[in-house]
Design an enzyme around this catalytic site. Structure first.
Site, short mmCIF file in Angstrom:
data_model
loop_
_atom_site.label_atom_id
_atom_site.label_comp_id
_atom_site.label_asym_id
_atom_site.label_seq_id
_atom_site.Cartn_x
_atom_site.Cartn_y
_atom_site.Cartn_z
N GLU A 44 40.05 36.05 43.20
CA GLU A 44 40.60 36.85 42.09
C GLU A 44 41.85 36.16 41.54
O GLU A 44 42.64 35.59 42.28
CB GLU A 44 40.96 38.24 42.62
CG GLU A 44 41.62 39.14 41.59
CD GLU A 44 42.11 40.45 42.19
OE1 GLU A 44 42.20 41.43 41.44
OE2 GLU A 44 42.41 40.49 43.40
N LYS A 110 37.61 44.18 35.63
CA LYS A 110 37.83 44.98 36.82
C LYS A 110 37.89 46.47 36.48
O LYS A 110 38.71 46.91 35.66
CB LYS A 110 39.13 44.54 37.47
CG LYS A 110 39.42 45.15 38.84
CD LYS A 110 40.72 44.57 39.39
CE LYS A 110 41.04 45.04 40.79
NZ LYS A 110 42.30 44.43 41.28
N CYS A 144 38.03 42.81 43.93
CA CYS A 144 39.04 43.30 44.86
C CYS A 144 39.01 44.81 45.08
O CYS A 144 38.18 45.31 45.84
CB CYS A 144 40.42 42.83 44.39
SG CYS A 144 41.65 42.80 45.73
#
Length: 257
Positions: A44, A110, A144
């Protein structure tokens, strides 16, 4: 369609908020990949570290890194993926790109921004799940903090591979280990996690634990040090176990509002 998808996971330290230095860093690491692989996976925010200061990153750096990914994919004749700080229409995104050897790409923003660090205040959250076809394997790329939310990852698309790229710190690494394995088992999918190592500019420590799990939760690759990990993912393994166990047939149905 291929019987096996060969992947390389690049677990690395990162230069804090320095895209140019990180592109050079990954140039050097990727040049070490001598095996033939179909997909290279980077962490990431691999050009900056997990920064909450996108205003300090030149707005052209996102495009420069996308062009670098396209060049690297063509040169290595492999797909490449990872997330980065990307600015578009005056908004900042923690955006993952999946770039093919042709240079064509798909993107995922995300969904779950990390409120504990204030990510929701500076990055626009995504709203759409992405499923990619790569040589006959269906891939779902996530980022994540998404790992903590199983509903978003639920395998209603019959994907084969779930990928999490991350900057997941040492104090909560046990959760990373447990949830990666859980996502593989509950979705009957390969689950891949690519984390970073080293200290970031805020003093947070990262200890890797990048890993690959098969559809039964067996660990195929794992590391706590700076290195490149390899794994071969088998289409037969997925099909055989899904046909035999049929757990996905009994999953609850739902709609995301």
């Amino acid at each position: 369609m291929t019987k096996n998808l060969n992947i390389a996971l690049v677990q690395s330290h990162l230069h804090w908020e320095n895209p140019e230095a990180n592109r050079a860093l990954f140039d050097a690491k990727i040049s070490q990949i001598s095996e033939e692989v179909d997909l290279i996976i980077l962490p990431e925010m691999f050009t900056t570290g997990f920064t909450m200061n996108p205003k300090d990153i030149d707005k052209l750096e996102g495009l420069k890194t996308l062009e670098w990914m396209q060049h690297t994919a063509r040169e290595k004749n492999t797909a490449i993926t990872g997330s980065l700080v990307f600015q578009e229409n005056g908004k900042n995104y923690n955006r993952s790109f999946f770039v093919r050897p042709s240079g064509e790409y798909e993107k995922y923003d995300k969904k779950h921004t990390f409120t504990l660090a204030g990510e929701h205040k500076v990055y626009q959250a995504g709203t759409e799940k992405l499923i990619i076809d790569c040589k006959g394997f269906k891939i779902c790329p996530l980022i994540c903090y998404d790992l903590r939310f199983p509903v978003w990852a639920r395998n209603v698309e019959a994907y084969d591979i779930l990928i999490y790229v991350a900057n997941w710190p040492r104090p909560r690494i046990n959760a990373w280990d447990a949830l990666l394995k859980a996502r593989a088992i509950e979705n009957m999918s390969y689950c891949i996690g690519v984390n970073r190592v080293g200290l970031d500019g805020l003093g947070h420590q990262y200890v890797g634990h990048s890993a690959v799990y098969d559809v039964l939760g067996e660990q195929l690759a794992y590391s706590e040090k700076e290195e490149i990990l390899y794994a071969s993912l088998s289409k037969e393994h997925i099909t055989t176990n899904r046909n035999k166990l049929k757990f996905l047939n009994d999953r609850d149905s739902f709609s995301l509002l």
